[in-house]
Scaffold this active site. Structure first.
Site, mmCIF file in Angstrom:
data_model
loop_
_atom_site.group_PDB
_atom_site.id
_atom_site.type_symbol
_atom_site.label_atom_id
_atom_site.label_comp_id
_atom_site.label_asym_id
_atom_site.label_seq_id
_atom_site.Cartn_x
_atom_site.Cartn_y
_atom_site.Cartn_z
ATOM 1 N N CYS A 85 -3.049 -14.730 -39.044
ATOM 2 C CA CYS A 85 -4.405 -13.947 -38.825
ATOM 3 C C CYS A 85 -5.067 -14.555 -37.988
ATOM 4 O O CYS A 85 -5.741 -15.731 -37.804
ATOM 5 C CB CYS A 85 -4.974 -14.219 -40.089
ATOM 6 S SG CYS A 85 -6.703 -13.322 -40.472
ATOM 7 N N LEU A 86 -5.125 -13.712 -36.786
ATOM 8 C CA LEU A 86 -5.787 -14.030 -35.429
ATOM 9 C C LEU A 86 -6.522 -12.861 -34.825
ATOM 10 O O LEU A 86 -5.556 -11.962 -34.313
ATOM 11 C CB LEU A 86 -4.816 -14.870 -34.653
ATOM 12 C CG LEU A 86 -5.393 -15.338 -33.410
ATOM 13 C CD1 LEU A 86 -6.432 -16.341 -33.441
ATOM 14 C CD2 LEU A 86 -4.292 -16.102 -32.498
#
Length: 186
Positions: A85-86
Site C-alpha cells: 500500500c503505497l
C-alpha cells in the site's frame, strides 16, 4: 514520444546496471523479480526480499504491480499476499518515475517511514502505534526468519509446488468412467 516497449527496455537496463539483482521470468522484461535489501539503520537492515514486478503494456503510464514474495512485518504490506500500500505506486504514479525509483527511493522510504493510519497489516499498525519497541522486535524477528538470502531464493517456490499438487488432486476429482455415469439414476 517513445513507445512503452522502448521505455520498458530503458528502465530495465537501468535496473540491470544498478546494484539490484534482477531475475527475468520467461525472458520477459515485463515480469521479473528483484532482490531488495532492507534499508540501513532500520529494523529491516540485513533483510533480503524477493520482489515480484509486473509491468503492464501501458507502462510507464500505468504503475507496475509489485509484491513481496517472502514475509515482511510492516503496516503497509499485506503479510499473506505481499501487496504494498503505497500512494506513489497505487494512485500518484507518474510516467516520470522509473523502476530505479521504486527500489532506491519508494520502498526504502516506505520501510523507513511506515504509515500506520493506512494499514494493510492491522496487527503491525496497532503494534507500531501502541508498542513501538515490540513492533521493532517483531520486524527484526521476521527479518531473521523470513528475509534471509535463502528465504528470498526460496520465496514463491513452495507456492509453485503447492499449485502443482492442487492441480494433480483436482484432476482426480470427478473423473469417473462412462459405465458409472450410465448407472447413475437421473
Amino acid at each position: 514520444m517513445s513507445s512503452p516497449k522502448r521505455r520498458i527496455e530503458t528502465d530495465m537496463m537501468k535496473l540491470l546496471m544498478s546494484d539490484h539483482e534482477v531475475t527475468l521470468v520467461n525472458d520477459s522484461m515485463q515480469e521479473f523479480f528483484v532482490r531488495f535489501k532492507g534499508p540501513e539503520e532500520t529494523p529491516f537492515q540485513g533483510g533480503v526480499w524477493k520482489i515480484h514486478v509486473e509491468l503492464q503494456d501501458s507502462y510507464p503510464y500505468k504503475s507496475p504491480s509489485i509484491g513481496f514474495m517472502n514475509k515482511i512485518f510492516h503496516p503497509n504490506i499485506d503479510e499473506l499476499s505481499g501487496s504494498v500500500c503505497l500512494d506513489v505506486i497505487n494512485q500518484t504514479w507518474s510516467p516520470m518515475f522509473d523502476m530505479i525509483n521504486i527500489f532506491e527511493v519508494f520502498l526504502p522510504q516506505l520501510l523507513r517511514y511506515p504509515n500506520p493510519t493506512d494499514p494493510l497489516n492491522g496487527e503491525a499498525a496497532a503494534l507500531l502505534m501502541r508498542e513501538p519497541k515490540t513492533y521493532e522486535a517483531k520486524v527484526k524477528e521476521y527479518v531473521q526468519r523470513y528475509a534471509t538470502k535463502a528465504a528470498a531464493d526460496d520465496a514463491g517456490e513452495e507456492e509453485k509446488e503447492s499449485d502443482e499438487e492442487e492441480e494433480e488432486e483436482m484432476s482426480d476429482v470427478g473423473s469417473f468412467s462412462e459405465d458409472e455415469a450410465g448407472d447413475m439414476e437421473l
